[in-house]
Design a protein around this motif. Structure first.
Motif, PDB file in Angstrom:
ATOM      1  N   ALA A   1      34.144  48.197  35.103  1.00 33.73           N
ATOM      2  CA  ALA A   1      33.884  49.599  35.422  1.00 33.73           C
ATOM      3  C   ALA A   1      33.851  49.800  36.927  1.00 33.73           C
ATOM      4  CB  ALA A   1      32.566  50.044  34.808  1.00 33.73           C
ATOM      5  N   GLU A   2      34.468  50.888  37.378  1.00 30.93           N
ATOM      6  CA  GLU A   2      34.414  51.228  38.792  1.00 30.93           C
ATOM      7  C   GLU A   2      33.036  51.801  39.100  1.00 30.93           C
ATOM      8  OE1 GLU A   2      36.996  53.771  42.039  1.00 30.93           O
ATOM      9  OE2 GLU A   2      37.861  53.333  40.067  1.00 30.93           O
ATOM     10  N   VAL A   3      32.430  51.305  40.181  1.00 31.41           N
ATOM     11  CA  VAL A   3      31.042  51.628  40.502  1.00 31.41           C
ATOM     12  C   VAL A   3      30.915  52.133  41.938  1.00 31.41           C
ATOM     13  CG1 VAL A   3      28.744  50.598  40.798  1.00 31.41           C
ATOM     14  CG2 VAL A   3      30.140  49.972  38.839  1.00 31.41           C
ATOM     15  N   THR A   4      30.033  53.106  42.111  1.00 33.97           N
ATOM     16  CA  THR A   4      29.666  53.573  43.453  1.00 33.97           C
ATOM     17  C   THR A   4      28.161  53.354  43.628  1.00 33.97           C
ATOM     18  OG1 THR A   4      29.232  55.833  42.700  1.00 33.97           O
ATOM     19  CG2 THR A   4      31.463  55.344  43.501  1.00 33.97           C
ATOM     20  N   ASP A   5      27.702  53.551  44.827  1.00 27.66           N
ATOM     21  CA  ASP A   5      26.269  53.460  45.148  1.00 27.66           C
ATOM     22  C   ASP A   5      25.647  52.134  44.699  1.00 27.66           C
ATOM     23  OD1 ASP A   5      26.413  56.057  46.194  1.00 27.66           O
ATOM     24  OD2 ASP A   5      26.000  56.930  44.230  1.00 27.66           O
ATOM     25  N   PHE A   6      26.395  51.045  44.856  1.00 35.72           N
ATOM     26  CA  PHE A   6      25.870  49.717  44.528  1.00 35.72           C
ATOM     27  C   PHE A   6      24.799  49.357  45.545  1.00 35.72           C
ATOM     28  CE2 PHE A   6      25.920  45.125  45.312  1.00 35.72           C
ATOM     29  CZ  PHE A   6      25.574  44.667  44.050  1.00 35.72           C
TER      30      PHE A   6
ATOM     31  N   GLU B   1      28.249  22.971  49.947  1.00 37.76           N
ATOM     32  CA  GLU B   1      28.769  24.092  49.165  1.00 37.76           C
ATOM     33  C   GLU B   1      28.060  25.390  49.571  1.00 37.76           C
ATOM     34  OE1 GLU B   1      27.701  23.898  44.918  1.00 37.76           O
ATOM     35  OE2 GLU B   1      26.146  22.512  45.523  1.00 37.76           O
ATOM     36  N   TYR B   2      28.682  26.501  49.268  1.00 38.91           N
ATOM     37  CA  TYR B   2      28.121  27.809  49.599  1.00 38.91           C
ATOM     38  C   TYR B   2      27.933  28.555  48.288  1.00 38.91           C
ATOM     39  CZ  TYR B   2      27.251  31.910  52.485  1.00 38.91           C
ATOM     40  OH  TYR B   2      26.658  32.983  53.119  1.00 38.91           O
ATOM     41  N   ARG B   3      26.689  28.796  47.903  1.00 36.16           N
ATOM     42  CA  ARG B   3      26.402  29.409  46.607  1.00 36.16           C
ATOM     43  C   ARG B   3      26.219  30.917  46.720  1.00 36.16           C
ATOM     44  NH1 ARG B   3      22.232  25.101  43.934  1.00 36.16           N
ATOM     45  NH2 ARG B   3      23.625  23.322  44.052  1.00 36.16           N
ATOM     46  N   SER B   4      26.563  31.563  45.621  1.00 32.90           N
ATOM     47  CA  SER B   4      26.392  33.017  45.545  1.00 32.90           C
ATOM     48  C   SER B   4      26.060  33.402  44.112  1.00 32.90           C
ATOM     49  CB  SER B   4      27.659  33.733  46.006  1.00 32.90           C
ATOM     50  OG  SER B   4      28.741  33.404  45.167  1.00 32.90           O
ATOM     51  N   VAL B   5      25.513  34.595  43.953  1.00 34.37           N
ATOM     52  CA  VAL B   5      25.215  35.156  42.644  1.00 34.37           C
ATOM     53  C   VAL B   5      25.889  36.522  42.595  1.00 34.37           C
ATOM     54  CG1 VAL B   5      23.403  36.041  41.105  1.00 34.37           C
ATOM     55  CG2 VAL B   5      23.013  33.948  42.428  1.00 34.37           C
ATOM     56  N   SER B   6      26.679  36.728  41.548  1.00 33.48           N
ATOM     57  CA  SER B   6      27.379  38.009  41.407  1.00 33.48           C
ATOM     58  C   SER B   6      26.996  38.665  40.093  1.00 33.48           C
ATOM     59  CB  SER B   6      28.898  37.798  41.470  1.00 33.48           C
ATOM     60  OG  SER B   6      29.308  36.963  40.418  1.00 33.48           O
ATOM     61  N   ILE B   7      27.382  39.927  39.955  1.00 32.49           N
ATOM     62  CA  ILE B   7      27.141  40.680  38.734  1.00 32.49           C
ATOM     63  C   ILE B   7      28.367  41.523  38.443  1.00 32.49           C
ATOM     64  CG2 ILE B   7      26.044  42.700  39.781  1.00 32.49           C
ATOM     65  CD1 ILE B   7      23.942  42.210  37.327  1.00 32.49           C
ATOM     66  N   ARG B   8      28.613  41.752  37.164  1.00 35.22           N
ATOM     67  CA  ARG B   8      29.744  42.578  36.742  1.00 35.22           C
ATOM     68  C   ARG B   8      29.227  43.834  36.075  1.00 35.22           C
ATOM     69  NH1 ARG B   8      32.728  40.224  32.523  1.00 35.22           N
ATOM     70  NH2 ARG B   8      34.176  41.917  32.846  1.00 35.22           N
ATOM     71  N   PHE B   9      29.846  44.962  36.391  1.00 33.96           N
ATOM     72  CA  PHE B   9      29.577  46.223  35.708  1.00 33.96           C
ATOM     73  C   PHE B   9      30.732  46.452  34.747  1.00 33.96           C
ATOM     74  CE2 PHE B   9      27.001  46.674  39.476  1.00 33.96           C
ATOM     75  CZ  PHE B   9      25.886  47.371  39.041  1.00 33.96           C
TER      76      PHE B   9
ATOM     77  N   GLY C   1      23.831  50.414  40.188  1.00 30.68           N
ATOM     78  CA  GLY C   1      25.168  50.958  40.411  1.00 30.68           C
ATOM     79  C   GLY C   1      25.377  52.190  39.553  1.00 30.68           C
ATOM     80  N   THR C   2      26.284  53.055  39.999  1.00 29.39           N
ATOM     81  CA  THR C   2      26.602  54.285  39.277  1.00 29.39           C
ATOM     82  C   THR C   2      28.061  54.251  38.859  1.00 29.39           C
ATOM     83  OG1 THR C   2      24.961  55.510  40.562  1.00 29.39           O
ATOM     84  CG2 THR C   2      26.627  56.815  39.413  1.00 29.39           C
ATOM     85  N   SER C   3      28.305  54.528  37.580  1.00 27.80           N
ATOM     86  CA  SER C   3      29.663  54.549  37.051  1.00 27.80           C
ATOM     87  C   SER C   3      30.426  55.744  37.604  1.00 27.80           C
ATOM     88  CB  SER C   3      29.625  54.642  35.524  1.00 27.80           C
ATOM     89  OG  SER C   3      30.904  54.926  35.004  1.00 27.80           O
ATOM     90  N   VAL C   4      31.621  55.492  38.110  1.00 28.74           N
ATOM     91  CA  VAL C   4      32.474  56.573  38.616  1.00 28.74           C
ATOM     92  C   VAL C   4      32.900  57.466  37.452  1.00 28.74           C
ATOM     93  CG1 VAL C   4      34.730  57.065  39.649  1.00 28.74           C
ATOM     94  CG2 VAL C   4      33.285  55.274  40.611  1.00 28.74           C
ATOM     95  N   GLU C   5      33.165  56.864  36.303  1.00 28.93           N
ATOM     96  CA  GLU C   5      33.664  57.598  35.144  1.00 28.93           C
ATOM     97  C   GLU C   5      32.596  58.456  34.474  1.00 28.93           C
ATOM     98  OE1 GLU C   5      35.327  56.489  30.751  1.00 28.93           O
ATOM     99  OE2 GLU C   5      35.985  55.229  32.415  1.00 28.93           O
TER     100      GLU C   5
END
Length: 139
Positions: free
Chosen positions: A50-55, A34-42, A103-107
């Protein structure tokens, strides 16, 4: 004759074994494919993606930026970002490294960060999340 055949067979088997792919000094273990990953949600203040820039993801132990090798696929989903995956296995320590995710919120133009502790190392089969949030909320 049997002894010679046995010796030849054992010698051939030993020569045909692959090297341990940089895992010298590691105990033998069964690893899965298997191929594992870790993600995060803004998310915004309402819990919507939320739309994010500068992640960015920075390993606090080394000061180096980390780029997940399969990030392109998940980063196309609004608000979701891949922090690390098994492609980063050897750049992480076995005890776990603190990875600062920003991350920086676009809004709202607000910048938020969180720290996730992720382990890896040359003897590990996969990365593993030890601690940290699953999402970062903007105000």
């Amino acid at each position: 004759m049997k002894k010679i055949a046995l010796l030849l067979l054992m010698g051939t088997a030993m020569l045909s074994c692959q090297k341990d792919r940089g895992r010298s000094g590691c105990e033998d273990k069964m690893c899965t494919y298997e191929y594992r990953s870790v993600s995060i949600r803004f998310v915004d203040k309402n819990g919507a993606p939320a739309e994010v820039t500068d992640f960015s993801v920075v390993n606090q132990r080394t000061g180096e930026k980390i780029y997940a090798s399969s990030a392109a696929a998940i980063n196309m989903i609004k608000g979701s970002f891949l922090v690390v995956d098994d492609g980063n296995l050897y750049s992480l320590s076995e005890a776990g490294d603190n990875l600062k995710v920003t991350g920086t919120s676009v809004e709202t133009k607000q910048t938020k960060s969180a720290v996730l502790k992720i382990s890896g190392g040359k003897c590990a089969c996969h990365i593993s999340k030890i601690s940290g949030p699953d999402q970062i909320a903007f105000d």
